[in-house]
Design a protein around this motif. Structure first.
Motif, PDB file in Angstrom:
ATOM      1  N   GLY A 142      -2.958  -1.371  -1.430  1.00 50.31           N
ATOM      2  CA  GLY A 142      -2.503  -2.751  -1.291  1.00 50.31           C
ATOM      3  C   GLY A 142      -2.656  -3.171   0.149  1.00 50.31           C
ATOM      4  N   ARG A 143      -1.937  -4.219   0.566  1.00 56.93           N
ATOM      5  CA  ARG A 143      -2.177  -4.705   1.919  1.00 56.93           C
ATOM      6  C   ARG A 143      -0.950  -4.758   2.804  1.00 56.93           C
ATOM      7  NH1 ARG A 143      -5.355  -9.963   1.837  1.00 56.93           N
ATOM      8  NH2 ARG A 143      -5.308  -9.630   4.063  1.00 56.93           N
ATOM      9  N   GLU A 144       0.205  -4.413   2.253  1.00 56.98           N
ATOM     10  CA  GLU A 144       1.379  -4.585   3.116  1.00 56.98           C
ATOM     11  C   GLU A 144       2.064  -3.261   3.403  1.00 56.98           C
ATOM     12  OE1 GLU A 144       3.706  -7.524   1.171  1.00 56.98           O
ATOM     13  OE2 GLU A 144       2.305  -9.110   1.689  1.00 56.98           O
TER      14      GLU A 144
ATOM     15  N   ALA B 152       0.859  -1.180   0.000  1.00 54.85           N
ATOM     16  CA  ALA B 152       0.000   0.000   0.000  1.00 54.85           C
ATOM     17  C   ALA B 152       0.890   1.223   0.000  1.00 54.85           C
ATOM     18  CB  ALA B 152      -0.882  -0.010   1.241  1.00 54.85           C
TER      19      ALA B 152
END
Lengths: 453, 458
Positions: free
Chosen positions: B456-458, B227
């Motif tokens: 995003g997710r990280e 992210a």
């Protein structure tokens, strides 16, 4: 003249023609919608509309082959043509080895009440316009507010389902809907468009209150807050946001057709705890005065209350008769139709997520992002639960105090997983998120948030 | 056709006698067929949508009514109804822009009419695609949907405009869901045409299946993106969605009037000077390729941005009056059941000079966005585009596939951040919802954006 035949009489005739033309079974759905609607666009009444939408949908089976056709209006010649078309298609289609016929009549039908009012049925264009003007007056009384879109509509819907297994059902209901979309422009900042709605089956909702609620949220966006960094946050989602994300994930996986086709996230979790124990979800087609309440579904099967998720345990799915039989069970009264132009398919009636016990202060405790609306919920992947949506607006709160709108906030995650382990609390009250969707506010922790640098 | 025109002419002359300031009748006859194959189970549906919409303008108010009974009597009653709605509710709606009399009938040419191809052939062609997708062991569920419609639209108005237009649309959607080593994924593809039964000529079944299965496999092997804010290269399919969703809606006259991010920006720079965006009703084989809109206005190319400068907005009759803008023929309705709104047709970014390879050069780390699951914009100019197929870019090269992300931002900031536009071009097919669904196309070249927020997710 077709106009002298009642929809139910026409339905019986159509079913007979279908058998006469070679169908082994037939089902007729007739939909007669009448009403008025006023559209508002940019602080002005745009159009005053009369609505009269009438059509007939015909589903037939020839052995294990099925066909569907529809026509607008109730003219005898065009309805007969539609019957012939449906049969022709059924003959051309490959056999469906799972086909087991149309449903039988239900043993009893509910009497939910609160789904018809003479006042709404008789409301004319002047009444509807009066409510639209109240919205415009309210909007002009609020500084810097633009009522960009709005509508007031009233309608009466008659539904008829008849099939050759003895189903013969007629139902009439009324409804009134008010919608508003507002923005505020202040000091060169345009706030996002904020939407609000209200609906009732028995009276026209207070239309100015709908504008007022939207305006309150818009006002919170006139102060900007900068300084948040990309990271993990506690978020509080509005009933609307919860409804949108649920619709794309949990409610998708609780559909009988998705389950039978092996795509449900809960495929091997029936009877097991697969969501937070704070979550209870009910589908209730017979809820008194519910936005989507009817005595029977799109196939003439009685509607009912079903607990789908109880304290996190998956208890049931929604089925129409076809997918129910494929799963070896009965229809749950959830055959849904998009008007007369579609075949029935498993869908929802009134969906209620039961409230929790958190007061507003508890929901807003600490540092949280309160998300009123999201953009792009429809781009969620229902098979995996992965979402990545723009929170617009997200308001940043510290200890219950709003600090301002944070533009460009993206929430990403996997909703199937987060609804198991990230749920902290649900609000004490349930609100109408969308017509037929009743939900509380929800507080989730550890959600990935990307912020514009 | 002449019989329909006679009925419409008689009906509209009745409206003239009532003393209205403007009236129009829009008659539509649309024949649909839909074939669905859901994990091997076929569902065929068809229908005829036949009806007429009437709009009457009088006393600063617009009345609307429609009927599904076509004949002089029912049309007269619809006119009376629309007239009495408008007359009984005087308002402040400005008078729609008026045009000169015209008589015209146009049939969009097709290579082979979809009405001349039997249902058996269509079923067989679809079955071939379904079979190719079903063969793979990692595919656990699949869906193939074929939609076709033959649209006949007729229009008359008190301006003595008598217009007819006929076209054929076909649209294919296929999706697959897969599981591999406990990982779930799904992907989809679409194709469309207005040239008759030519879908398989445009993309044969093998190619379609290969593309769909490739996308699904990459989903199953994709990793989670970070992210944050990164340089991004956007492929034609995704730039089409961006141009339509993020930018196009802001240039629709009703939203401009309501205060969209383009309000008051005419003549100003709103994008990098490499960017030109048009909404073009004349593009070959587009879902928005139309000669007349649903207000009987001759369609015209709307040049929204030319070399970064905002030139035109898309209008209907009413907003052309209110905003003193050129008529572009952008009024469209889902069907006769609805009054028309300002809608897009074929919205595209025009190609530039760069080669596609050049766009990736010099990117240390970023993302390459290939296809999307759609997007959504808000009037304030903030957009979201959900991504289905994407890759990392590492040291100027396309790297591993990633999943679950979206690109977001403020549209005008993003357009100003475009620093390279390639010379390739692709056109895509879909439907757009703005309360009503209409068929549209969008597209463009490969484009590079210096910096964009990636969820995003990280």
């Amino acid at each position: 003249m077709a106009s002298r035949i009642s929809p139910a009489e026409l339905g019986v005739m159509v079913a007979r023609w279908a058998i006469h033309e070679g169908a082994s079974e037939a089902e007729v759905y007739i939909h007669v919608l009448r009403g008025y609607r006023v559209d508002i666009r940019t602080n002005r009444v745009e159009t005053v509309e009369a609505v009269e939408d009438v059509g007939v949908g015909i589903r037939v089976a020839v052995g294990r082959k099925t066909g569907f056709s529809y026509t607008t209006g109730m003219e005898i010649s065009s309805v007969r043509e539609a019957v012939r078309r449906a049969i022709k298609q059924a003959r051309a289609a490959p056999e469906d080895k799972w086909w087991q016929g149309f449903p039988e009549p239900s043993k009893s039908y509910p009497e939910p009440g609160g789904m018809f009012s003479v006042a709404v049925a008789r409301a004319g264009p002047e009444t509807v316009l009066e409510h639209a003007r109240e919205m415009l007056d309210k909007a002009s009384s609020i500084k810097d507010l633009v009522l960009a879109r709005g509508s007031v509509s009233v309608y009466t819907l008659e539904r008829v389902v008849i099939n050759t297994n003895g189903v013969y059902r007629v139902d009439v209901g009324t409804a009134a809907l008010v919608t508003a979309g507002v923005t505020t422009r202040k000091d060169g900042v345009t706030t996002p468009m904020i939407y609000n709605i209200d609906m009732s089956r028995v009276l026209i909702p207070e239309s100015d209150a709908v504008v007022e609620r939207a305006a309150e949220t818009a006002k919170q966006c006139t102060t900007l807050y900068h300084g948040l960094q990309t990271g993990r946050y506690t978020v509080v989602l509005s009933p609307r946001v919860l409804a949108e994300l649920m619709e794309e994930t949990i409610l998708y996986s609780l559909r009988g057709d998705i389950y039978v086709r092996g795509r449900s996230y809960y495929g091997n979790k029936l009877g097991e705890k697969a969501l937070s124990e704070k979550i209870t979800i009910v589908d209730d087609g017979a809820m008194k005065g519910g936005d989507a309440t009817w005595r029977f579904d799109g196939e003439g099967v009685a509607t009912a209350r079903k607990v789908l998720v109880e304290k996190g345990v998956v208890r049931g799915l929604v089925f129409d008769s076809y997918w129910g039989r494929r799963a070896g069970q009965e229809s749950t009264g959830n055959a849904s139709r998009d008007g007369y132009a579609s075949r029935p398919h498993p869908g929802y009636t009134n969906v209620v997520v039961e409230p929790g016990d958190a007061a507003l202060e508890e929901l807003l405790d600490g540092r949280v992002l309160v998300v009123h609306q999201v953009q792009g919920a429809h781009t969620t992947n229902p098979d995996t639960g992965e979402y990545s949506v723009l929170a617009n607006p997200a308001i940043y709160y510290e200890n219950g105090e709003p600090k301002g709108w944070v533009p460009g906030v993206v929430l990403s995650g996997n909703f199937y997983r987060e609804i198991i382990s990230n749920v902290e609390a649900l609000g004490k009250t349930v609100e109408r998120a969308y017509p037929g969707m009743y939900m509380p506010w929800i507080r989730l922790n550890g959600i990935t948030v990307a912020v514009k640098s | 056709m002449s019989e329909v025109m006679d009925i419409l002419s008689t009906a509209i002359s009745y409206a003239s006698k009532l003393g209205v300031e403007f009236a129009e009748i829009r008659l539509e006859r649309t024949r649909f067929t839909r074939i669905e194959i859901r994990d091997g189970v076929y569902n065929v549906s068809s229908g005829i949508d036949y009806g007429a919409a009437v709009r009457v303008y009088v006393n600063g108010s617009m009345g609307f009514a429609f009927t599904t009974r076509i004949g002089t009597g029912p049309l007269r009653r619809a006119i009376e109804q629309a007239y009495s709605l408008a007359r009984s509710t005087p308002g402040s709606q400005p008078k729609p822009l008026l045009f000169d009399p015209v008589e015209d009938y146009y049939e969009h040419p097709v290579k082979k009419s979809i009405e001349d191809v039997s249902i058996d052939v269509k079923l067989k062609d679809l079955a071939e695609l379904d079979k190719l997708v079903a063969e793979k062991s990692f595919v656990k569920s699949r869906l193939v949907v074929y939609n076709e419609r033959v649209e006949e639209r007729y229009y008359v108005s008190t301006e003595e405009r008598l217009i007819g237009e006929k076209r054929e649309l076909s649209y294919l959607y296929a999706s697959a869901f897969g599981k591999e080593a406990g990982v779930r994924g799904s992907a989809h593809i679409t194709q469309g045409t207005v040239k008759g039964y030519t879908l398989w000529e445009k993309t044969p079944q093998e190619k379609m299946a290969e593309e769909l299965l490739g996308r699904l496999q990459r989903q199953l092997r994709a990793k989670t993106p970070r992210a944050g804010n990164f340089p991004v290269v956007i492929a034609p399919e995704a730039i089409g969605v961006f141009v339509h969703e993020a930018f196009g809606h802001l240039a629709e006259a009703d939203l401009v009037e309501a205060g969209s991010a383009l309000q008051g920006k005419k003549g100003q720079q709103v994008a990098s000077n490499l960017v030109s965006i048009v909404d073009d009703p004349g593009i070959d084989d587009g879902f928005g390729t139309l000669r007349y809109d649903d207000e009987g206005v001759r369609t015209a190319r709307a040049v929204i941005v030319e070399n970064g400068i905002h030139k035109q907005i898309m209008t209907d009759r009413i907003h052309a009056t209110i905003l003193e803008a050129e008529p572009t023929g952008n009024a469209r309705a889902e069907s006769f059941r609805y009054p028309p709104l300002v809608r897009m047709r074929n919205t595209v970014m025009l190609p530039g000079d760069y080669s596609v390879e050049e766009l990736f050069e010099g990117i240390e780390f970023g993302y390459y966005i290939v296809s999307t699951a759609g997007g959504q914009t808000n009037i304030d100019g903030n957009f979201q585009v959900g991504v289905e197929e994407a890759y990392e870019i590492a040291k100027g090269e396309v790297g591993e596939p990633v999943r679950n992300l979206s690109i977001v931002g403020n549209t005008l900031e993003t357009l100003l951040n475009i620093d390279a536009v390639a010379k390739d071009f692709g056109l895509f097919y879909g439907r757009c919802g703005k309360g009503q669904l209409v068929y549209v196309s969008d597209g463009g070249p490969h484009v590079r954006v210096r910096r964009m927020t990636v969820g995003g997710r990280e």
